[in-house]
Design an enzyme around this catalytic site. Structure first.
Site, PDB file in Angstrom:
ATOM      1  N   ALA A 206       1.868   5.709  -5.304  1.00 12.58           N
ATOM      2  CA  ALA A 206       1.003   6.291  -4.205  1.00 12.58           C
ATOM      3  C   ALA A 206      -0.005   5.263  -3.898  1.00 12.58           C
ATOM      4  O   ALA A 206      -0.505   4.498  -4.987  1.00 12.58           O
ATOM      5  CB  ALA A 206       0.203   7.376  -5.045  1.00 12.58           C
ATOM      6  N   HIS A 207       0.185   4.897  -2.546  1.00 12.69           N
ATOM      7  CA  HIS A 207      -0.675   3.760  -2.155  1.00 12.69           C
ATOM      8  C   HIS A 207      -1.206   3.773  -0.704  1.00 12.69           C
ATOM      9  O   HIS A 207      -2.005   3.048  -0.227  1.00 12.69           O
ATOM     10  CB  HIS A 207       0.109   2.454  -2.013  1.00 12.69           C
ATOM     11  CG  HIS A 207       1.443   2.511  -1.076  1.00 12.69           C
ATOM     12  ND1 HIS A 207       2.403   2.994  -1.031  1.00 12.69           N
ATOM     13  CD2 HIS A 207       1.300   1.666   0.101  1.00 12.69           C
ATOM     14  CE1 HIS A 207       3.165   2.695  -0.047  1.00 12.69           C
ATOM     15  NE2 HIS A 207       2.550   2.300   0.699  1.00 12.69           N
ATOM     16  N   ARG A 208      -0.750   4.718   0.134  1.00 13.28           N
ATOM     17  CA  ARG A 208      -1.065   4.780   1.868  1.00 13.28           C
ATOM     18  C   ARG A 208      -2.666   4.862   1.773  1.00 13.28           C
ATOM     19  O   ARG A 208      -3.211   5.783   0.897  1.00 13.28           O
ATOM     20  CB  ARG A 208      -0.306   6.005   2.332  1.00 13.28           C
ATOM     21  CG  ARG A 208       1.175   5.440   2.160  1.00 13.28           C
ATOM     22  CD  ARG A 208       1.880   6.294   3.464  1.00 13.28           C
ATOM     23  NE  ARG A 208       3.077   5.856   3.897  1.00 13.28           N
ATOM     24  CZ  ARG A 208       3.508   4.660   4.587  1.00 13.28           C
ATOM     25  NH1 ARG A 208       2.411   4.051   5.190  1.00 13.28           N
ATOM     26  NH2 ARG A 208       4.756   4.544   4.719  1.00 13.28           N
ATOM     27  N   ASP A 283       4.646   8.634  -2.023  1.00 11.24           N
ATOM     28  CA  ASP A 283       4.049   8.967  -0.596  1.00 11.24           C
ATOM     29  C   ASP A 283       4.551   7.867   0.316  1.00 11.24           C
ATOM     30  O   ASP A 283       4.188   7.587   1.466  1.00 11.24           O
ATOM     31  CB  ASP A 283       2.647   8.687  -0.551  1.00 11.24           C
ATOM     32  CG  ASP A 283       1.853   7.394  -0.890  1.00 11.24           C
ATOM     33  OD1 ASP A 283       2.717   6.406  -1.400  1.00 11.24           O
ATOM     34  OD2 ASP A 283       0.681   7.232  -0.970  1.00 11.24           O
TER      35      ASP A 283
END
Length: 285
Positions: A206-208, A283
């Site tokens: 999860a990084h967006r 994501d």
């Protein structure tokens, strides 16, 4: 440097991975090519590891642009790419994906008498608030050869008025990269032993910005993942991106006990985690 047939423009680690099969194909076919690294991902140590692990030649050019606003970063890359391709005069410039490096390569090429190929063309989120959506749409519309991963991607291009003569459904090079590097990962990676993983586990990325830059959304995401881990009765391994790690600290968010934060993993180690995880939550596009 002598003129080349193909110039590849890349600037991020995902692009290095996705374009590695293209670079290898050029070498195997004896095609003269050059690689321009814009430096959009600007960790020299991480970049060198990627090229070394994937057994790719060092880029011919490194612009070293680094971070900055979208406009400043893109402008510096555009000027640098233009200077190089005017010198080399390749038959075609290849870009892949939706980053600022892709946009810069596309705009620079479209302004001169050189053809542009966009690999991974036709992808759409239909969310114009995402900078990546602007990059991919603009690149498709100035490209001469649009290599789409699926028939649906090709259909999106046709709906935007792009003619069939420019569209080629080729599949996605990331699949080629996985196939080419999976055996190498099995031989070299010891990540499971290093992380003490002996049984089944789940994997999270999860990084967006849309997820981790919003406090409430990031908290909700972590809560939901933690609940999923409980229901699955699995430990959730989360190789956390520096952006997300900084936001965790800034927002003072608690991480559920079921989620274990670990350092970012290199490509071969991550392939091993992906291939042995029971379930993956991500994501990533």
């Amino acid at each position: 440097m002598a003129k080349t047939d193909v110039t590849v423009v890349l600037g991020t680690r995902p692009e290095i991975i996705k374009l590695s099969p293209v670079i290898r194909a050029c070498e195997q076919a004896g095609i003269a090519y050059s690689v321009i690294h814009t430096g959009q991902h600007y960790s020299d140590s991480l970049d060198s590891v990627f090229f070394d692990q994937l057994e790719l030649p060092t880029p011919d050019y490194h612009l070293g642009v680094g971070s900055g606003t979208h406009g400043k970063q893109t402008a510096e890359m555009l000027a640098g790419v233009e200077e190089i391709i005017l010198e080399e005069e390749p038959e075609i410039v290849l870009v892949q994906g939706d980053t600022n490096s892709v946009l810069a390569g596309a705009l620079a090429t479209s302004k001169v008498d050189i053809e542009l190929g966009h690999i991974e063309a036709g992808l759409r989120s239909f969310d114009r608030s995402m900078p990546e959506e602007t990059n991919r749409v603009v690149t498709d519309h100035v490209g001469d050869y649009l290599f789409t991963p699926t028939a649906q991607s090709a259909a999106y291009l046709r709906e935007e008025g792009i003619t069939d003569e420019r569209i080629y459904v080729t599949g996605n090079t990331v699949v080629d990269a996985v196939k080419q590097n999976y055996e190498l990962a099995q031989e070299k990676s010891t990540v499971r032993e290093e992380l003490g993983i002996t049984g089944e586990f789940a994997l999270l990325t999860a990084h967006r910005a849309e997820n981790v830059d919003n406090k409430d959304r990031f908290r909700s995401l972590l809560s939901g993942v933690g609940q999923a881990a409980i229901e699955l009765d699995l430990e959730m391994i989360y190789p956390i991106h520096p952006r997300a790690k900084n936001k965790l600290k800034e927002f003072e968010l608690d991480v559920p006990d079921q989620i274990r934060l670990v350092d970012p993993q290199d490509y071969l180690d991550f392939l091993t985690l992906e291939s042995t995880a029971t379930v993956i939550l991500t994501d990533s596009g």
